[in-house]
Design a protein around this motif. Structure first.
Motif, PDB file in Angstrom:
ATOM      1  N   ASP A 137       0.700   9.100   4.229  1.00 24.29           N
ATOM      2  CA  ASP A 137       1.302   7.863   4.251  1.00 24.29           C
ATOM      3  C   ASP A 137       1.166   7.653   5.952  1.00 24.29           C
ATOM      4  OD1 ASP A 137       2.096   5.336   4.360  1.00 24.29           O
ATOM      5  OD2 ASP A 137       4.203   5.812   3.736  1.00 24.29           O
ATOM      6  N   GLU A 138       0.301   6.843   6.563  1.00 20.51           N
ATOM      7  CA  GLU A 138       0.080   6.570   7.911  1.00 20.51           C
ATOM      8  C   GLU A 138       0.217   7.863   8.833  1.00 20.51           C
ATOM      9  OE1 GLU A 138      -0.866   3.898   9.301  1.00 20.51           O
ATOM     10  OE2 GLU A 138      -0.250   2.335   8.002  1.00 20.51           O
ATOM     11  N   PHE A 198       3.787  12.354   5.574  1.00 30.10           N
ATOM     12  CA  PHE A 198       4.538  11.072   6.039  1.00 30.10           C
ATOM     13  C   PHE A 198       4.315  11.062   7.367  1.00 30.10           C
ATOM     14  CE2 PHE A 198       7.101  12.493   2.351  1.00 30.10           C
ATOM     15  CZ  PHE A 198       7.127  11.513   1.516  1.00 30.10           C
ATOM     16  N   GLN A 199       4.286   9.628   7.764  1.00 29.87           N
ATOM     17  CA  GLN A 199       4.212   9.368   9.385  1.00 29.87           C
ATOM     18  C   GLN A 199       5.275  10.154  10.026  1.00 29.87           C
ATOM     19  OE1 GLN A 199       4.119   5.222   9.808  1.00 29.87           O
ATOM     20  NE2 GLN A 199       4.287   5.111  12.128  1.00 29.87           N
ATOM     21  N   LYS A 204       0.849  -1.349  -0.019  1.00 27.84           N
ATOM     22  CA  LYS A 204       0.098  -0.023  -0.227  1.00 27.84           C
ATOM     23  C   LYS A 204       0.849   1.186  -0.094  1.00 27.84           C
ATOM     24  CE  LYS A 204      -0.832  -0.781   4.948  1.00 27.84           C
ATOM     25  NZ  LYS A 204      -0.060  -1.681   5.152  1.00 27.84           N
ATOM     26  N   SER A 205       1.954   1.456   0.755  1.00 27.48           N
ATOM     27  CA  SER A 205       2.901   2.430   0.860  1.00 27.48           C
ATOM     28  C   SER A 205       3.401   2.693  -0.435  1.00 27.48           C
ATOM     29  CB  SER A 205       3.847   2.654   1.869  1.00 27.48           C
ATOM     30  OG  SER A 205       3.204   2.683   3.183  1.00 27.48           O
ATOM     31  N   VAL A 208      -2.853   6.056   3.269  1.00 28.73           N
ATOM     32  CA  VAL A 208      -2.341   4.924   3.588  1.00 28.73           C
ATOM     33  C   VAL A 208      -2.779   4.778   5.104  1.00 28.73           C
ATOM     34  CG1 VAL A 208      -0.715   3.301   4.211  1.00 28.73           C
ATOM     35  CG2 VAL A 208      -0.808   4.187   2.011  1.00 28.73           C
ATOM     36  N   LEU A 254       1.098   4.375  -2.712  1.00 31.96           N
ATOM     37  CA  LEU A 254       0.710   5.642  -2.501  1.00 31.96           C
ATOM     38  C   LEU A 254       2.080   6.354  -3.133  1.00 31.96           C
ATOM     39  CD1 LEU A 254      -1.077   7.629  -1.028  1.00 31.96           C
ATOM     40  CD2 LEU A 254       0.757   7.543   0.718  1.00 31.96           C
TER      41      LEU A 254
END
Length: 230
Positions: free
Chosen positions: A168-169, A93-94, A48-49, A200, A52
């Motif tokens: 992403d997360e 981003f996370q 999934k990442s 994600v 993305l």
């Protein structure tokens, strides 16, 4: 019917690992409509990442086509991809990726300055206010909590008014209260700027809040689920 802002056809991604080439994504075909909110879910290692990153031109597909806002990303070189992202995308981003030697205001203003906006700092101030951090404008990342840093990162992604927002997360490193605040802000961006949102997440509550949820398994789309009518 809404305009398509992302169109992936037969996208495959292979990367070289210790044991040779590894196929990360297998023949992914997917369209995303303007203004849609889409979640990508699945177990760790499902791709999934990576999917993305391909949508954002941060990873190149091994084969297949990736059209973003009508532009074939596979035809652009690295400079062209960077310019396209600058002008059309926001990425969250996370791990925040803030510049530690810059204040919150400077972090948010930097992409605007690079894009040549004369009102970069005024727009940066407005975005910090929108995420509730006007009082933190002069603080450095190390002086802020994780939730505050993620809000600065979100303000930075939103400031150029991107047509497409990739996350992403975005709540992965945050506690429940801060995570909910980021969720509200992400969906608020769609309402304020008309951005298309692709994210994600491992958080089921966040995934189900989106218009559509795509579940990946072993680099393939396993199923799709539309949000239930409220």
């Amino acid at each position: 019917m809404s305009d398509t802002v992302l169109a992936l056809k037969d996208v495959t991604l292979r990367l070289r690992g210790n044991a040779g080439m590894v196929e990360i994504l297998h023949d992914i075909t997917l369209d995303v409509a303007q203004g849609e909110t889409l979640s990508l879910v699945g177990p760790s290692g499902s791709g999934k990442s990576s999917l993305l990153m391909i949508m954002g031109g941060l990873e190149r597909a091994t084969s297949g086509s990736v059209l973003s806002l009508g532009q074939d990303l596979t035809a652009l070189n690295e400079d062209g991809l960077a310019r396209f992202r600058r002008d059309n995308m926001g990425v969250v981003f996370q791990s925040f990726h803030l510049i530690p030697t810059m204040t919150a205001l400077e972090n948010v203003a930097t992409p605007l300055e690079l894009a040549g906006h004369a009102d970069a700092f005024d727009r940066a101030e407005a975005e910090l206010e929108a995420v509730g951090l006007a009082h933190r404008a002069g603080h450095y990342p190390a002086q802020m909590s994780g939730g505050e840093q993620q809000r600065v990162a979100l303000a930075r992604a939103a400031a150029p008014r991107p047509k497409l927002l990739l996350a992403d997360e975005p709540t992965g490193n945050l506690d429940g209260e801060n995570g909910q605040a980021i969720i509200d802000l992400l969906f608020g961006l769609r309402d304020r700027h008309g951005a298309t949102l692709v994210l994600v997440t491992h958080a089921n509550s966040l995934a189900q809040k989106c218009d559509r949820m795509i579940r990946l398994t072993d680099g393939r789309i396993a199923d799709q689920q539309l949000r239930a009518a409220e």
